[in-house]
Design an enzyme around this catalytic site. Structure first.
Site, mmCIF file in Angstrom:
data_model
loop_
_atom_site.group_PDB
_atom_site.id
_atom_site.type_symbol
_atom_site.label_atom_id
_atom_site.label_comp_id
_atom_site.label_asym_id
_atom_site.label_seq_id
_atom_site.Cartn_x
_atom_site.Cartn_y
_atom_site.Cartn_z
ATOM 1 N N ASP A 27 111.789 -8.813 72.178
ATOM 2 C CA ASP A 27 111.088 -9.595 72.651
ATOM 3 C C ASP A 27 110.085 -8.971 72.892
ATOM 4 O O ASP A 27 109.432 -8.217 72.405
ATOM 5 C CB ASP A 27 111.534 -9.194 74.719
ATOM 6 C CG ASP A 27 112.405 -10.612 74.711
ATOM 7 O OD1 ASP A 27 112.612 -11.307 73.404
ATOM 8 O OD2 ASP A 27 113.554 -9.951 75.828
ATOM 9 N N LYS A 45 109.584 -14.758 74.676
ATOM 10 C CA LYS A 45 108.865 -15.772 75.480
ATOM 11 C C LYS A 45 108.142 -15.212 76.313
ATOM 12 O O LYS A 45 108.470 -14.153 77.001
ATOM 13 C CB LYS A 45 110.443 -16.475 75.999
ATOM 14 C CG LYS A 45 111.951 -17.444 75.297
ATOM 15 C CD LYS A 45 112.670 -17.297 75.534
ATOM 16 C CE LYS A 45 113.617 -16.648 76.550
ATOM 17 N NZ LYS A 45 113.921 -15.268 76.156
ATOM 18 N N MET A 105 107.914 -11.003 86.678
ATOM 19 C CA MET A 105 106.564 -12.357 86.402
ATOM 20 C C MET A 105 106.423 -12.742 87.584
ATOM 21 O O MET A 105 106.930 -13.676 88.163
ATOM 22 C CB MET A 105 108.067 -12.475 85.634
ATOM 23 C CG MET A 105 108.370 -12.311 84.660
ATOM 24 S SD MET A 105 109.661 -13.646 83.919
ATOM 25 C CE MET A 105 110.884 -13.326 85.255
#
Length: 458
Positions: free
Chosen positions: A247, A269, A382
Site C-alpha cells: 500500500d 488506495k 483517516m
C-alpha cells in the site's frame, strides 16, 4: 584459519571441569545440554552446581586437582582463579593429547567455546578465534533475530523424509530442488504456524508431484512507518516473498527490506482515489497464489485494523488458498507512543476507542453520544477529511470545545510532526498536517508536553 570448526558428539562422554564458581557453571550448563558426563574438581561449589551435584546431574569428583584425573577424559576445562593451576592443567592435558580450554586465556586453549545459536538440531557456531568474544556474541544476536524459531522443527521433519526423497529422486540436483522448494514454500509456513500435520501432507504432495503449484498468501502488518517497528516475523516473511503487494502507507525503507528478487506491485488506495479496487486486489492475490507464488500482502499498521485485511482473508479462504497473518503495530499505538501521548492514564482516560473517519457510503451512523464521553481517549484513523463534521458532532453531543486534541502527521517517521490544539481548533490543525494523519482527542494529549521524546514535534 586459527581454529578448525568442528561439531562433536559429547553424549555420555566424560568431561573434566576444574573450578566450581559461576564461570565454571556457565560452561557446565552448555556441556550438560550436550549430554556430556561432567566430572568436577573444586574446593567449593556454587549453589547452583551444588544442587546439580545433589541431583546427580554432575559428579563432584574431588576437591584437589591432580593429573591422574585426566585419564579417560574427552575434554578438559580449567575455570579457576589460579593462573598457575590453570596453566598446569593445560600442560598436563596437552601432554596427553587432550583438548583443553582455560577460560579467558586464549594462549592456553586448544579448543574454544563459540557463541551458539541453538535451533536444535540446527546449530550455528560463531567464533572470533578468541580475539573478540564480544563481537562474536554481537553477531550471534544478529543471527538470532534473523533465524526463524521453527527452523529446528523443520529440520526434524525433513530428517524423517530424507529416505523417501532419496528413493523418489535419483540425482542430488533433483533432491536439492525438492528441498529448496520445501524450505521456501508452504511447508515452511505450515511448520511456522504449528500445523505440523499439514506440513507433512505438503511434503508428501510435493513428493508425488514436484512441479505442483502450492502458493500462499501472507498478510503482513508493516507498522506505522518507521522500519525499526517492523516485527521480526514480518521481516522474515518479506525475505522469502516471491511477490510483494504493498500500500501507499508502506514506507520505502520498509519495502527495501523485502527479498530483492521479489516482484513489487503497488496496490495502494487513498480516500476518494482508489487506483486499484479491493475486488481487483483480491483477484490479484488469488491469481498469483495459484501460480505457486508466496504472496506477501504488505499493509501499513496492522492489517486487521481499518486495513481491509479481513476482506482479503475471506477471499483467500473462499478460493481455498492457504494463508497466514503477521500482525503489525497499528498507527494508534505506534504514532501516539512516538508523540509522547499515552492512550490511557489512570487520571485522565480509563478507556480508548479506535474509529475511522472514512466509511463506505452505506455505513451505519456513528454513535456520537458514546464518543462524547469525557473519560476516554478517541483515536481517529483517516479523520482529516471529516474533521469539520467530527468537531461539530462531538461538541453537539457534549464534548467540551476546549478538549485537548493532537494531529499526528507521518507518525514514527523522520518527518513526524505533532500539532496540538483543542477540539474547536481541530479543523484548522489538520490543514497543516501532511498525510497520513492520526487524530487524538482527550485529556491524555496534555501529557505530550512532558513525555514527547521523538524529534520534530510542534
Amino acid at each position: 584459519m586459527d581454529y578448525f570448526p568442528i561439531f562433536t558428539n559429547l553424549k555420555h562422554k566424560p568431561v573434566l571441569v576444574v573450578g566450581g564458581g559461576h564461570v565454571a557453571m556457565r560452561k557446565i550448563e552448555l556441556l550438560n545440554k550436550a549430554g556430556a558426563h561432567i566430572q568436577i574438581v573444586a574446593l567449593h561449589l556454587c549453589e547452583k552446581l551444588a544442587n546439580m551435584a545433589k541431583k546427580n546431574h554432575i559428579k563432584w569428583l574431588a576437591k584437589i586437582y591432580h593429573a591422574k584425573q585426566l585419564e579417560k577424559v574427552f575434554l578438559v576445562i580449567a575455570a579457576t582463579n589460579n593462573s598457575e593451576l590453570n596453566s598446569q592443567i593445560y600442560q598436563d592435558a596437552t601432554n596427553r593429547y587432550l583438548l583443553a580450554n582455560v577460560v579467558d586465556d586464549k594462549s592456553h586453549c586448544s579448543f574454544i567455546f563459540p557463541s551458539i545459536v541453538d535451533r536444535s538440531p540446527v546449530i550455528i557456531a560463531i567464533s572470533s578465534s578468541g580475539s573478540a568474544p564480544v563481537l562474536a556474541r554481537f553477531l550471534r544476536e544478529k543471527i538470532e533475530v534473523l533465524l526463524p524459531s521453527h527452523i529446528g522443527k523443520m529440520a526434524k521433519i525433513s530428517d524423517q523424509w530424507r529416505k523417501k526423497v532419496k528413493e523418489r529422486f535419483c540425482t542430488s540436483s533433483d533432491r536439492r530442488y525438492f528441498w529448496e522448494k520445501a524450505f521456501n514454500g508452504l511447508f515452511s509456513s505450515q511448520v511456522a504456524s504449528g500445523d505440523l500435520d499439514g506440513a507433512k501432507r505438503t511434503l508428501d504432495y510435493q513428493l508425488n508431484d514436484i512441479n505442483s503449484s502450492l502458493g500462499e498468501i501472507i498478510l503482513v502488518g508493516a507498522g506505522p512507518g518507521n522500519s525499526d517497528l517492523l516485527t521480526l516475523r514480518g521481516l522474515q516473511v518479506m525475505q522469502l516473498a516471491d511477490v510483494l503487494l504493498y500500500d501507499y502507507l508502506v514506507s520505502d525503507e520498509i519495502l527495501n527490506l523485502g527479498r530483492r528478487e521479489a516482484d513489487r506491485i503497488c496496490v495502494g488506495k487513498r480516500a476518494n482515489d482508489h487506483s486499484v479496487t479491493q475486488k481487483e486486489i483480491n483477484h490479484m492475490l488469488i491469481t498469483l497464489a495459484r501460480q505457486g507464488k508466496r504472496v506477501v500482502r504488505l499493509k501499513g499498521g496492522d492489517p486487521l485494523i481499518f486495513g481491509r485485511g479481513g476482506e482479503e482473508l475471506q477471499a483467500a479462504a473462499e478460493a481455498g488458498i492457504p494463508f497466514q497473518v503477521v500482525p503489525g503495530i497499528t498507527a494508534a499505538v505506534g504514532a501516539t507512543a512516538y508523540a509522547g501521548i499515552p492512550l490511557t492514564h489512570r487520571d485522565y482516560a480509563q478507556s480508548v476507542l479506535f474509529m475511522t473517519g472514512y466509511c463506505r457510503a452505506n455505513c451505519t451512523v456513528t454513535d456520537w453520544p458514546i464518543l462524547a464521553r469525557t473519560d476516554q481517549t478517541i483515536v481517529i484513523y483517516m479523520g482529516s477529511i471529516a474533521a469539520d463534521d467530527i468537531t461539530a458532532q462531538l461538541i453537539k453531543y457534549g464534548r467540551d470545545p476546549t478538549t485537548p486534541v493532537a494531529v499526528i502527521s507521518r507518525g514514527t517517521r523522520q518527518d513526524q510532526k505533532v500539532f496540538i490544539g483543542t477540539l474547536e481548533t481541530l479543523p484548522a490543525l489538520v490543514h497543516h498536517a501532511s498525510t497520513p494523519t492520526l487524530l487524538i482527542i482527550g485529556l491524555v494529549v496534555n501529557l505530550h508536553y512532558n513525555l514527547a521524546w521523538y524529534q520534530n514535534t510542534n
